[in-house]
Write an enzyme that holds these catalytic residues in place. Structure first.
Site, mmCIF file in Angstrom:
data_model
loop_
_atom_site.group_PDB
_atom_site.id
_atom_site.type_symbol
_atom_site.label_atom_id
_atom_site.label_comp_id
_atom_site.label_asym_id
_atom_site.label_seq_id
_atom_site.Cartn_x
_atom_site.Cartn_y
_atom_site.Cartn_z
ATOM 1 N N SER A 15 0.840 -1.200 0.000
ATOM 2 C CA SER A 15 0.000 0.000 0.000
ATOM 3 C C SER A 15 0.874 1.250 0.000
ATOM 4 O O SER A 15 2.076 1.186 0.278
ATOM 5 C CB SER A 15 -0.933 0.025 1.220
ATOM 6 O OG SER A 15 -0.190 0.126 2.418
ATOM 7 N N LEU A 17 3.249 4.320 -0.413
ATOM 8 C CA LEU A 17 4.525 4.515 -1.103
ATOM 9 C C LEU A 17 5.076 3.194 -1.623
ATOM 10 O O LEU A 17 5.611 3.121 -2.731
ATOM 11 C CB LEU A 17 5.549 5.146 -0.157
ATOM 12 C CG LEU A 17 5.186 6.473 0.507
ATOM 13 C CD1 LEU A 17 6.327 6.922 1.431
ATOM 14 C CD2 LEU A 17 4.888 7.535 -0.531
ATOM 15 N N ASP A 59 7.088 -9.535 9.023
ATOM 16 C CA ASP A 59 7.213 -8.579 10.123
ATOM 17 C C ASP A 59 8.649 -8.079 10.092
ATOM 18 O O ASP A 59 9.579 -8.827 10.389
ATOM 19 C CB ASP A 59 6.899 -9.272 11.453
ATOM 20 C CG ASP A 59 7.108 -8.363 12.661
ATOM 21 O OD1 ASP A 59 7.561 -7.201 12.493
ATOM 22 O OD2 ASP A 59 6.835 -8.817 13.794
ATOM 23 N N VAL A 60 8.839 -6.800 9.723
ATOM 24 C CA VAL A 60 10.197 -6.293 9.532
ATOM 25 C C VAL A 60 11.009 -6.267 10.828
ATOM 26 O O VAL A 60 12.240 -6.206 10.786
ATOM 27 C CB VAL A 60 10.200 -4.888 8.887
ATOM 28 C CG1 VAL A 60 9.650 -4.959 7.469
ATOM 29 C CG2 VAL A 60 9.442 -3.868 9.733
ATOM 30 N N CYS A 86 9.848 0.775 2.797
ATOM 31 C CA CYS A 86 8.724 1.701 2.942
ATOM 32 C C CYS A 86 7.852 1.370 4.155
ATOM 33 O O CYS A 86 6.940 2.135 4.474
ATOM 34 C CB CYS A 86 7.842 1.679 1.693
ATOM 35 S SG CYS A 86 8.664 2.231 0.191
ATOM 36 N N TYR A 162 7.698 9.534 16.416
ATOM 37 C CA TYR A 162 7.828 9.400 14.961
ATOM 38 C C TYR A 162 9.101 10.078 14.465
ATOM 39 O O TYR A 162 9.869 9.503 13.689
ATOM 40 C CB TYR A 162 6.596 10.012 14.292
ATOM 41 C CG TYR A 162 6.557 9.842 12.794
ATOM 42 C CD1 TYR A 162 6.336 8.595 12.221
ATOM 43 C CD2 TYR A 162 6.734 10.934 11.941
ATOM 44 C CE1 TYR A 162 6.298 8.436 10.844
ATOM 45 C CE2 TYR A 162 6.697 10.790 10.569
ATOM 46 C CZ TYR A 162 6.480 9.543 10.028
ATOM 47 O OH TYR A 162 6.448 9.389 8.665
ATOM 48 N N LYS A 166 12.394 8.362 12.595
ATOM 49 C CA LYS A 166 12.818 8.775 11.258
ATOM 50 C C LYS A 166 14.184 9.465 11.312
ATOM 51 O O LYS A 166 14.986 9.349 10.375
ATOM 52 C CB LYS A 166 11.765 9.691 10.632
ATOM 53 C CG LYS A 166 10.429 9.001 10.383
ATOM 54 C CD LYS A 166 10.559 7.824 9.435
ATOM 55 C CE LYS A 166 9.224 7.260 9.012
ATOM 56 N NZ LYS A 166 9.339 6.172 8.019
ATOM 57 N N THR A 197 -1.064 9.549 0.931
ATOM 58 C CA THR A 197 -1.151 8.113 1.218
ATOM 59 C C THR A 197 -2.526 7.823 1.837
ATOM 60 O O THR A 197 -3.284 8.747 2.129
ATOM 61 C CB THR A 197 -0.038 7.699 2.190
ATOM 62 O OG1 THR A 197 -0.167 8.491 3.370
ATOM 63 C CG2 THR A 197 1.335 7.920 1.571
#
Length: 256
Positions: A15, A17, A59-60, A86, A162, A166, A197
Site C-alpha cells: 500500500s 509509497l 514482520d520487519v 517503505c 515518529y 525517522k 497516502t
C-alpha cells in the site's frame, strides 16, 4: 527507459509509497518480492501484477521473518540488487499531555522498533544477500533505499516518537553506506513531506486543501508515484550514495 532485469524487495509494498514503488519496479521488469503484514492486499497486488511479483507476509522487526522473505527473493532466477524500505507506522502524542500524563513508553518503543529497527533489519539482511552476488559496473552489487520523513528535521508537536524513529534512519544512512562500500552496496534515504497516502486520504477535503496550501511549490500533496520515481532514480544513479533527499515541495513544518 532501462529495464531492471534483477530481483528486488519492497517492504510495506502492499500500500501507499510501497505499492507505488512495487508497481514501478514491476513495470520496469524487476522480479519484486512484496514484504508486508497486509496479507489480503499483498496477495491481490501480486496476483494483479503477475509475472515475477510475489508476496511474503513479513514482520520487519522479526529476524526470522525477514530472513525467510530475503531467501524467497534470492531464490528467483535473478540477483537481488534492490531493497526499498517503505514499511512504517505513525504515532502522535505529546511528551507530557495536557492532563500531565507522560508519553506512552510502549508506543514510543514500538514506533522506533518498526520504523528504525525494522529498516535496519531489512537493510543488513538484504545487503548481506547482495554481497554474495557478482559485481557489476563500478563494482556495484546493489542499492538500498530507506524512507525517513521531513519530521526527522521538522518534527511537530506530538511527533517525538515518529521524529525520533525517522531521525534514526537519517542518521544511519551515511555510516551504513560507508560500511557497505567494501561490498559495493549503496545506501540512500528519501525524506518525504506530505504525501497523499491512505493515512492522509482519510482526512476531509477541506483539511487536505489546507495542508496543500502550506506547501511552497508545487501547492499540492506529494503523490506515491513521486516517491516511486525518485526511488527508481536513485537505483539508476550509481553515484548517489550516503545521501538523504527531501521530497517535500520546499515545505518546512511549523511546530503545529
Amino acid at each position: 527507459m532501462t529495464s531492471f532485469d534483477v530481483a528486488a524487495v519492497v517492504t510495506g509494498g502492499a500500500s501507499g509509497l510501497g505499492e507505488a514503488t512495487t508497481r514501478a519496479l514491476a513495470a520496469r521488469g524487476a522480479a519484486v518480492t512484496v514484504l508486508d503484514l497486509q496479507e489480503e492486499r499483498g496477495q491481490a497486488l501480486a496476483a494483479e501484477l503477475g509475472g515475477h511479483t510475489t508476496f511474503v507476509r513479513t514482520d520487519v522487526t522479526d529476524e526470522a521473518s525477514v530472513q525467510a522473505a530475503i531467501a524467497e527473493a534470492t531464490a528467483k532466477d535473478r540477483p537481488l540488487r534492490i531493497a526499498i524500505n517503505c514499511a512504517g507506522i505513525g504515532w502522535a502524542q505529546r511528551t507530557v499531555g495536557r492532563n500531565g500524563e507522560p508519553h506512552d513508553l510502549g508506543a514510543f518503543t514500538r514506533t522506533v522498533m518498526v520504523n528504525l529497527v525494522g529498516t535496519f533489519n531489512v537493510l543488513r539482511l538484504a545487503a548481506a544477500a547482495m554481497a554474495t552476488t557478482e559485481a557489476g559496473e563500478d563494482g556495484e552489487r546493489g542499492v538500498v533505499v530507506n524512507t525517513a520523513s521531513i519530521a526527522a528535521y521538522d518534527g511537530q508537536i506530538g511527533q517525538a516518537a515518529y521524529a525520533a524513529s525517522k531521525g534514526g534512519i537519517v542518521g544511519m544512512t551515511l555510516p551504513a553506506a560507508r560500511d557497505l562500500s567494501s561490498v559495493g552496496v549503496r545506501v540512500c534515504t528519501i525524506a518525504p513531506g506530505l504525501v497523499d497516502t491512505p493515512l492522509l486520504g482519510s482526512l476531509p477535503e477541506e483539511a487536505r486543501q489546507a495542508l496543500s496550501a502550506g506547501i511552497p511549490f508545487p501547492k499540492r500533496l506529494g503523490r506515491p508515484d513521486d516517491f516511486a520515481r525518485l526511488a527508481l532514480g536513485i537505483v539508476e544513479h550509481g553515484y548517489l550514495n550516503g545521501e538523504v533527499i527531501r521530497m517535500d515541495g520546499a515545505l518546512r513544518m511549523a511546530p503545529r
